[in-house]
Design a protein around this motif. Sequence first.
Motif, PDB file in Angstrom:
ATOM      1  N   LEU A   1     -16.521  71.497  45.043  1.00  0.00           N
ATOM      2  CA  LEU A   1     -16.021  71.071  43.702  1.00  0.00           C
ATOM      3  C   LEU A   1     -15.273  69.758  43.843  1.00  0.00           C
ATOM      4  O   LEU A   1     -15.111  69.136  43.006  1.00  0.00           O
ATOM      5  CB  LEU A   1     -15.275  72.331  43.178  1.00  0.00           C
ATOM      6  N   ARG A   2     -14.370  69.792  44.986  1.00  0.00           N
ATOM      7  CA  ARG A   2     -13.460  68.505  45.076  1.00  0.00           C
ATOM      8  C   ARG A   2     -14.536  67.299  45.294  1.00  0.00           C
ATOM      9  O   ARG A   2     -14.305  66.129  44.766  1.00  0.00           O
ATOM     10  CB  ARG A   2     -12.430  68.687  46.154  1.00  0.00           C
ATOM     11  N   GLU A   3     -15.568  67.395  46.138  1.00  0.00           N
ATOM     12  CA  GLU A   3     -16.600  66.562  46.401  1.00  0.00           C
ATOM     13  C   GLU A   3     -17.350  66.040  45.254  1.00  0.00           C
ATOM     14  O   GLU A   3     -17.763  64.960  45.170  1.00  0.00           O
ATOM     15  CB  GLU A   3     -17.594  67.114  47.639  1.00  0.00           C
ATOM     16  N   LEU A   4     -17.516  66.978  44.445  1.00  0.00           N
ATOM     17  CA  LEU A   4     -18.024  66.571  43.147  1.00  0.00           C
ATOM     18  C   LEU A   4     -17.003  65.994  42.197  1.00  0.00           C
ATOM     19  O   LEU A   4     -17.402  65.576  41.053  1.00  0.00           O
ATOM     20  CB  LEU A   4     -19.025  67.541  42.508  1.00  0.00           C
ATOM     21  N   GLY A   5     -15.807  66.029  42.432  1.00  0.00           N
ATOM     22  CA  GLY A   5     -14.837  65.509  41.327  1.00  0.00           C
ATOM     23  C   GLY A   5     -14.476  66.379  40.213  1.00  0.00           C
ATOM     24  O   GLY A   5     -13.655  66.045  39.288  1.00  0.00           O
ATOM     25  N   LEU A   6     -14.968  67.652  40.495  1.00  0.00           N
ATOM     26  CA  LEU A   6     -14.625  68.615  39.423  1.00  0.00           C
ATOM     27  C   LEU A   6     -13.444  69.258  39.458  1.00  0.00           C
ATOM     28  O   LEU A   6     -12.937  69.793  38.579  1.00  0.00           O
ATOM     29  CB  LEU A   6     -15.890  69.533  39.568  1.00  0.00           C
ATOM     30  N   TYR A   7     -12.921  69.294  40.453  1.00  0.00           N
ATOM     31  CA  TYR A   7     -11.596  69.968  40.938  1.00  0.00           C
ATOM     32  C   TYR A   7     -10.667  69.010  41.858  1.00  0.00           C
ATOM     33  O   TYR A   7     -11.133  68.504  42.863  1.00  0.00           O
ATOM     34  CB  TYR A   7     -11.635  71.183  41.820  1.00  0.00           C
ATOM     35  N   ARG A   8      -9.286  68.691  41.098  1.00  0.00           N
ATOM     36  CA  ARG A   8      -8.816  67.434  41.573  1.00  0.00           C
ATOM     37  C   ARG A   8      -7.288  67.790  41.841  1.00  0.00           C
ATOM     38  O   ARG A   8      -6.297  66.737  42.128  1.00  0.00           O
ATOM     39  CB  ARG A   8      -8.763  66.012  40.752  1.00  0.00           C
ATOM     40  N   ARG A   9      -6.898  68.797  41.430  1.00  0.00           N
ATOM     41  CA  ARG A   9      -5.549  69.250  41.668  1.00  0.00           C
ATOM     42  C   ARG A   9      -5.130  69.127  43.026  1.00  0.00           C
ATOM     43  O   ARG A   9      -5.864  69.551  44.067  1.00  0.00           O
ATOM     44  CB  ARG A   9      -5.156  70.739  41.188  1.00  0.00           C
ATOM     45  N   PRO A  10      -3.715  68.812  43.222  1.00  0.00           N
ATOM     46  CA  PRO A  10      -3.140  68.909  44.831  1.00  0.00           C
ATOM     47  C   PRO A  10      -3.189  70.308  45.327  1.00  0.00           C
ATOM     48  O   PRO A  10      -3.453  71.321  44.641  1.00  0.00           O
ATOM     49  CB  PRO A  10      -1.768  68.468  44.321  1.00  0.00           C
ATOM     50  N   GLU A  11      -3.522  70.547  46.335  1.00  0.00           N
ATOM     51  CA  GLU A  11      -3.473  71.658  47.122  1.00  0.00           C
ATOM     52  C   GLU A  11      -2.234  72.553  46.868  1.00  0.00           C
ATOM     53  O   GLU A  11      -0.982  71.829  47.130  1.00  0.00           O
ATOM     54  CB  GLU A  11      -3.933  71.407  48.740  1.00  0.00           C
ATOM     55  N   ASP A  12      -2.445  73.592  46.528  1.00  0.00           N
ATOM     56  CA  ASP A  12      -1.075  74.624  46.159  1.00  0.00           C
ATOM     57  C   ASP A  12      -1.032  75.471  47.381  1.00  0.00           C
ATOM     58  O   ASP A  12      -1.973  76.556  47.336  1.00  0.00           O
ATOM     59  CB  ASP A  12      -1.407  75.249  44.854  1.00  0.00           C
ATOM     60  N   LYS A  13      -0.076  75.420  48.353  1.00  0.00           N
ATOM     61  CA  LYS A  13       0.073  76.224  49.279  1.00  0.00           C
ATOM     62  C   LYS A  13       0.478  77.657  48.906  1.00  0.00           C
ATOM     63  O   LYS A  13       0.641  78.644  49.725  1.00  0.00           O
ATOM     64  CB  LYS A  13       0.717  75.671  50.603  1.00  0.00           C
TER      65      LYS A  13
ATOM     66  N   PRO B   1     -13.291  70.574  32.909  1.00  0.00           N
ATOM     67  CA  PRO B   1     -12.813  69.836  34.029  1.00  0.00           C
ATOM     68  C   PRO B   1     -11.288  69.351  33.948  1.00  0.00           C
ATOM     69  O   PRO B   1     -10.306  69.640  34.502  1.00  0.00           O
ATOM     70  CB  PRO B   1     -13.599  69.042  34.831  1.00  0.00           C
ATOM     71  N   ASP B   2     -11.205  68.402  32.729  1.00  0.00           N
ATOM     72  CA  ASP B   2     -10.014  67.629  32.555  1.00  0.00           C
ATOM     73  C   ASP B   2      -8.864  68.773  32.376  1.00  0.00           C
ATOM     74  O   ASP B   2      -7.820  68.653  32.769  1.00  0.00           O
ATOM     75  CB  ASP B   2     -10.131  66.704  31.537  1.00  0.00           C
ATOM     76  N   VAL B   3      -9.241  69.851  31.464  1.00  0.00           N
ATOM     77  CA  VAL B   3      -8.458  70.887  31.106  1.00  0.00           C
ATOM     78  C   VAL B   3      -7.900  71.680  32.524  1.00  0.00           C
ATOM     79  O   VAL B   3      -6.787  71.719  32.713  1.00  0.00           O
ATOM     80  CB  VAL B   3      -8.758  71.871  29.913  1.00  0.00           C
ATOM     81  N   VAL B   4      -8.826  72.052  33.114  1.00  0.00           N
ATOM     82  CA  VAL B   4      -8.640  72.847  34.365  1.00  0.00           C
ATOM     83  C   VAL B   4      -7.737  71.989  35.419  1.00  0.00           C
ATOM     84  O   VAL B   4      -6.887  72.541  36.032  1.00  0.00           O
ATOM     85  CB  VAL B   4      -9.935  73.277  35.142  1.00  0.00           C
ATOM     86  N   ASN B   5      -7.798  70.683  35.370  1.00  0.00           N
ATOM     87  CA  ASN B   5      -7.166  69.803  36.568  1.00  0.00           C
ATOM     88  C   ASN B   5      -5.821  69.666  35.860  1.00  0.00           C
ATOM     89  O   ASN B   5      -5.110  69.034  36.766  1.00  0.00           O
ATOM     90  CB  ASN B   5      -8.068  68.778  36.690  1.00  0.00           C
ATOM     91  N   THR B   6      -5.648  69.555  34.693  1.00  0.00           N
ATOM     92  CA  THR B   6      -4.094  69.106  34.329  1.00  0.00           C
ATOM     93  C   THR B   6      -3.464  70.141  33.629  1.00  0.00           C
ATOM     94  O   THR B   6      -2.057  70.109  33.522  1.00  0.00           O
ATOM     95  CB  THR B   6      -4.655  68.036  33.283  1.00  0.00           C
ATOM     96  N   ALA B   7      -3.874  71.249  33.104  1.00  0.00           N
ATOM     97  CA  ALA B   7      -3.013  72.328  32.227  1.00  0.00           C
ATOM     98  C   ALA B   7      -2.091  72.944  33.290  1.00  0.00           C
ATOM     99  O   ALA B   7      -2.511  73.221  34.462  1.00  0.00           O
ATOM    100  CB  ALA B   7      -3.935  73.381  31.568  1.00  0.00           C
ATOM    101  N   ASP B   8      -0.994  73.546  32.967  1.00  0.00           N
ATOM    102  CA  ASP B   8      -0.176  74.519  33.647  1.00  0.00           C
ATOM    103  C   ASP B   8      -0.930  75.479  34.126  1.00  0.00           C
ATOM    104  O   ASP B   8      -1.721  76.252  33.354  1.00  0.00           O
ATOM    105  CB  ASP B   8       1.201  74.440  32.730  1.00  0.00           C
TER     106      ASP B   8
END
Length: 232
Positions: free
Chosen positions: A41-53, A148-155
């Motif tokens: 999903l990251r490779e396709l640019g669909l998921y861009r959020r920073p890693e959350d440990k 995706p824009d919502v999934v990547n930016t929403a709280d």
Amino acid sequence: MLKIYVGYDSREDIAWEVCRYSLIRHAVGEISICPLKQPPLRELGLYRRPEDKTASTEFSLTRFLTPFLADTDGWSMFVDCDFLFTGDITAQIASLDPSKAVYVVQHEYTPQQTVKMDGKAQAHYPRKNWSSMMLFNGRHPDVQALRPDVVNTADPAHLHRFNWIRNATDIGALDLDWNFLVGEYEAPDKAPTAIHYTNGGPWFPNWIDVDYGQLWTEERDRMLAEHDAQAA
């Protein structure tokens, strides 16, 4: 065809395999199943959020990409990998109200454990575990807007608490049988249709003796025996 996306975590590959196998073994209607893996999903640019440990799984937020990936005006499904199915998921689809945006089991509980799985902290928040199994209505405008824009930016709370659904009455309720939280509810005599080992399942050494653990082990052994027979 019901498109199903199963949350995939690299620590729980066997859980994903058994979940998938149990879905296929019991399905009467046609289904397709895909593991929801974060790296592609990251490779396709669909998921861009920073890693959350601090996230308990690798699919904590990628699950909300399900309706976009399914790209259907029918129903699609997300489910955590730590589920075991003992019945037919496709039989449930015919009973769903097409005016609803999503169907979930609407849990109301306080977790009994402070840690889960392999030592991850247990969090408590409103509508906890509602998002562990979701049936999305691809025709509903609120679902269509979950892009995706919502999934990547929403709280994260906005997503997990279903605040992206404008009218709470558009959240349909499934029976507890479809997302039974092992260790959080008293186990009934008859095994639930969808058993959720939310605190940890028998694939973790410290969770071998959980309720319905033997059912999961039997399903795993059945799957492995079938694979061995096919390879012979």
